[in-house]
Enzyme design. Sequence first.
Site, short mmCIF file in Angstrom:
data_model
loop_
_atom_site.label_atom_id
_atom_site.label_comp_id
_atom_site.label_asym_id
_atom_site.label_seq_id
_atom_site.Cartn_x
_atom_site.Cartn_y
_atom_site.Cartn_z
N HIS A 234 -58.96 51.95 0.69
CA HIS A 234 -57.59 52.41 0.44
C HIS A 234 -57.21 53.62 1.30
O HIS A 234 -56.28 54.34 0.97
CB HIS A 234 -57.40 52.75 -1.05
CG HIS A 234 -57.42 51.54 -1.94
ND1 HIS A 234 -57.53 51.61 -3.31
CD2 HIS A 234 -57.36 50.21 -1.65
CE1 HIS A 234 -57.51 50.38 -3.82
NE2 HIS A 234 -57.42 49.52 -2.84
N ALA B 92 -70.21 58.71 -15.34
CA ALA B 92 -70.87 58.39 -14.08
C ALA B 92 -71.93 59.44 -13.72
O ALA B 92 -73.01 59.10 -13.23
CB ALA B 92 -69.83 58.28 -12.97
N THR C 60 -64.15 52.36 -12.17
CA THR C 60 -62.87 51.76 -11.78
C THR C 60 -62.34 50.93 -12.94
O THR C 60 -63.08 50.27 -13.64
CB THR C 60 -62.98 50.97 -10.45
OG1 THR C 60 -61.74 50.33 -10.19
CG2 THR C 60 -64.10 49.97 -10.45
P1 NAD Z 1 -58.28 54.26 -12.38
O1 NAD Z 1 -57.75 55.62 -12.63
O2 NAD Z 1 -57.38 53.10 -12.57
O3 NAD Z 1 -59.54 54.03 -13.35
C1 NAD Z 1 -60.54 54.98 -13.52
C2 NAD Z 1 -61.63 54.39 -14.43
O4 NAD Z 1 -62.69 55.32 -14.46
C3 NAD Z 1 -61.18 54.15 -15.88
O5 NAD Z 1 -61.59 52.86 -16.29
C4 NAD Z 1 -61.93 55.23 -16.67
O6 NAD Z 1 -62.34 54.81 -17.95
C5 NAD Z 1 -63.13 55.49 -15.80
N1 NAD Z 1 -63.67 56.85 -15.91
C6 NAD Z 1 -63.00 58.01 -16.16
N2 NAD Z 1 -63.85 59.04 -16.16
C7 NAD Z 1 -65.08 58.54 -15.89
C8 NAD Z 1 -66.37 59.11 -15.77
N3 NAD Z 1 -66.58 60.42 -15.90
N4 NAD Z 1 -67.42 58.29 -15.50
C9 NAD Z 1 -67.23 56.94 -15.36
N5 NAD Z 1 -66.04 56.35 -15.49
C10 NAD Z 1 -64.97 57.14 -15.75
O7 NAD Z 1 -58.86 54.29 -10.93
P2 NAD Z 1 -59.17 53.14 -9.90
O8 NAD Z 1 -59.73 51.96 -10.62
O9 NAD Z 1 -59.92 53.76 -8.82
O10 NAD Z 1 -57.74 52.64 -9.32
C11 NAD Z 1 -56.64 53.46 -9.11
C12 NAD Z 1 -56.20 53.74 -7.68
O11 NAD Z 1 -55.87 55.13 -7.63
C13 NAD Z 1 -57.18 53.55 -6.57
O12 NAD Z 1 -56.61 52.67 -5.67
C14 NAD Z 1 -57.35 54.91 -5.89
O13 NAD Z 1 -57.14 54.81 -4.50
C15 NAD Z 1 -56.32 55.78 -6.47
N6 NAD Z 1 -56.84 57.12 -6.89
C16 NAD Z 1 -57.81 57.74 -6.18
C17 NAD Z 1 -58.35 58.97 -6.58
C18 NAD Z 1 -59.45 59.62 -5.75
O14 NAD Z 1 -59.51 59.40 -4.56
N7 NAD Z 1 -60.36 60.39 -6.36
C19 NAD Z 1 -57.86 59.58 -7.74
C20 NAD Z 1 -56.83 58.92 -8.47
C21 NAD Z 1 -56.34 57.69 -8.02
#
Ligand code: NAD
Length: 238
Positions: free
Chosen positions: A112, A223, A180
């Site tokens: 992404h 995680a 995810t």
């Molecule tokens: P998402 O926010 O949709 O899902 C996050 C998942 O992680 C959830 O199912 C949640 O239960 C889980 N989670 C939360 N805390 C956790 C932990 N401590 N340990 C394990 N699991 C945990 O994110 P996604 O599936 O990556 O999709 C959303 C889109 O948003 C992606 O395309 C991404 O590019 C973008 N995004 C990226 C970032 C980043 O780069 N860090 C941050 C926010 C959104």
Amino acid sequence: MSKIKNIVVLTGAGISAESGIRTFRDTGGLWEDHSIEEVATPQGYADNPELVLGFYNARRAQLSKVEPNAAHIALAKLEAGLMERGGLLTIVTQNVDDLHERGGAKNIIHMHGELLSQWCRVCDRKFKSAEAFTLQSQCPKCESIGKVRPDIVWFGEMPYFMDTIEAHIQNCDLFVSIGTSGAVYPAAGYVQVARGLGKQTLEINLEPSEGSYLFHESRLGKAGEMVPAWVDEILGLL
Ligand code: NAD
Ligand code: ZN
């Protein structure tokens, strides 16, 4: 399990949550108080480029205030451990942060895009930059002004490296999804690709993802705790 040599790990925002980067879905579909439509679609950018550039400038600036956590570091350890044994870890990340890199991993596919990369719409070239961008910013390659956008795959755009990712899934022995929600395609469909090819599959997430039932095994927890334990298990088993 003893035959595991090549592993594909798909990561999402959940792996960076313990580093202090807020996930998407956990805040009700908002990303740092903005809707997806506003800041993560081509239409949002066309409607209000200043807002979108400002949003990504802020996300980029945030990177210097966060550190990789135990999960990122454990994956780098897994990469080195598999390599010693003639295997390969491929990290396919949906995250646009640089925490896998800073955790020490090398073989990372940013499907992404990346916060630290910019894309010039005139010369089509991409370049690394940690700077803030404005509508007057200049492309360092072709010197065009005002045509540089974040190198981020927005909703409605085609993710990067899809052929390479599918080839790695084809060559892997185990497919693992970490942090995810399983709501964003095509990433959410990779477990089905892996299952269709007869691969072992594992999910590590805080809560069951939308496609949780598709995995052979689902481990629920943070995680930062679950990933290091799983990596030690894998390296001990090899
Ligand atoms: P998402 O926010 O949709 O899902 C996050 C998942 O992680 C959830 O199912 C949640 O239960 C889980 N989670 C939360 N805390 C956790 C932990 N401590 N340990 C394990 N699991 C945990 O994110 P996604 O599936 O990556 O999709 C959303 C889109 O948003 C992606 O395309 C991404 O590019 C973008 N995004 C990226 C970032 C980043 O780069 N860090 C941050 C926010 C959104
Ligand atoms: Zn250019």
